[in-house]
Design a protein around this motif. Structure first.
Motif, short mmCIF file in Angstrom:
data_model
loop_
_atom_site.label_atom_id
_atom_site.label_comp_id
_atom_site.label_asym_id
_atom_site.label_seq_id
_atom_site.Cartn_x
_atom_site.Cartn_y
_atom_site.Cartn_z
N UNK A 2 0.83 -1.19 0.00
CA UNK A 2 0.00 0.00 0.00
C UNK A 2 0.87 1.25 0.00
N UNK A 3 0.46 2.23 -0.79
CA UNK A 3 1.14 3.52 -0.79
C UNK A 3 0.63 4.29 0.42
N UNK A 4 1.42 4.32 1.48
CA UNK A 4 0.99 4.94 2.73
C UNK A 4 0.74 6.43 2.59
N UNK A 5 1.38 7.06 1.63
CA UNK A 5 1.19 8.51 1.46
C UNK A 5 -0.23 8.84 1.03
N UNK A 8 -5.16 8.62 4.88
CA UNK A 8 -5.37 9.72 5.82
C UNK A 8 -4.59 9.41 7.10
N UNK A 9 -4.41 10.42 7.92
CA UNK A 9 -3.71 10.22 9.20
C UNK A 9 -4.44 9.17 10.04
N UNK A 10 -5.74 9.21 10.03
CA UNK A 10 -6.54 8.24 10.78
C UNK A 10 -6.33 6.81 10.26
N UNK A 11 -6.13 6.68 8.97
CA UNK A 11 -5.95 5.35 8.36
C UNK A 11 -4.56 4.76 8.58
N UNK A 12 -3.61 5.58 8.98
CA UNK A 12 -2.25 5.08 9.25
C UNK A 12 -2.26 4.38 10.61
N UNK A 13 -2.40 3.07 10.57
CA UNK A 13 -2.46 2.29 11.81
C UNK A 13 -1.46 1.15 11.75
N UNK A 162 -1.36 17.39 15.78
CA UNK A 162 -2.05 16.14 15.43
C UNK A 162 -1.06 15.11 14.90
N UNK A 163 -0.14 15.55 14.06
CA UNK A 163 0.88 14.64 13.53
C UNK A 163 1.76 14.11 14.65
N UNK A 164 2.15 14.99 15.55
CA UNK A 164 3.01 14.55 16.66
C UNK A 164 2.28 13.54 17.53
N UNK A 165 1.05 13.82 17.85
CA UNK A 165 0.30 12.89 18.71
C UNK A 165 0.14 11.53 18.04
N UNK A 166 -0.08 11.54 16.74
CA UNK A 166 -0.18 10.27 16.01
C UNK A 166 1.16 9.53 16.08
#
Length: 193
Positions: A2-5, A8-13, A162-166
């Motif tokens: 999968x192309x992680x780019x 969405x941020x939420x989908x990056x798990x 938000x990015x940092x918390x993720x």
């Protein structure tokens, strides 16, 4: 792959429920397990620096520090000095964490997989896949931090926060999984790291 780019941020798990469990090493002793937890000490350094950044974010959100204070704090951390040694302050990826993951992926994981007769193949594949997620979040955080350094608006601050918390959630989870599943294998198969 999968192309992680594109996610969405939420989908990056990390798909925590899909994590395989390491096989037990019958010959491993409590001493092997204790000594194998040396990896946790390395991880704790990264987590302490992340906690410092998290505390600064909380102060900014509470109105006790301006958003540009974040850049000053980040630049003063040990990690920032390490970034400079490796080439740049975060370039496209946080170089120190990426370097740590590269060593694991290129050296430690293959050695464990080979010494374990392939019994750790699924664990190694999962850990490498998690490294990719961590790296994608790092790249996004790097971009958000750059945008914030150019314009300290609330919108840009909120995006970087938000990015940092993720990143913090993903890294804590990944480190915990890695430390738990490799505690026996690191010392038993590699002797020490």
């Amino acid at each position: 792959m999968t192309d992680l780019s594109k996610l969405s941020l939420h989908e990056l798990t990390l798909n925590e429920p899909g994590r395989p469990k390491a096989p037990a090493i019958a010959e491993a002793t409590d001493s092997h397990r204790r000594q194998g937890r040396q990896l946790a000490a390395i991880h704790r350094h990264y987590l302490m620096e992340m906690a410092q950044i998290g505390a600064v974010l909380a102060r900014i959100e509470a109105g006790n520090a301006p958003p540009d204070k974040l850049k000053q704090i980040v630049l003063s951390l040990d990690m920032a000095e390490n970034f400079r040694v490796f080439g740049s302050l975060c370039g496209r990826e946080c170089q120190v964490l990426k370097f740590h993951h590269d060593i694991e992926s290129a050296d430690i994981f293959p050695r464990i997989e080979a010494a374990g007769g392939g019994r750790f193949r699924e664990i190694v594949a999962k850990l490498k896949a998690e490294h990719e997620v961590v790296h994608e979040v790092i790249m996004r955080l790097s971009h958000a931090a750059h945008v914030l350094s150019e314009d300290t608006s609330k919108t840009n601050f909120d995006e970087a926060a938000a990015m940092f918390r993720k990143l913090e959630v993903v890294v804590r989870s990944h480190f915990g999984y890695e430390e738990t599943e490799l505690a026996e294998a690191i010392r038993y198969y590699l002797g020490a790291i």
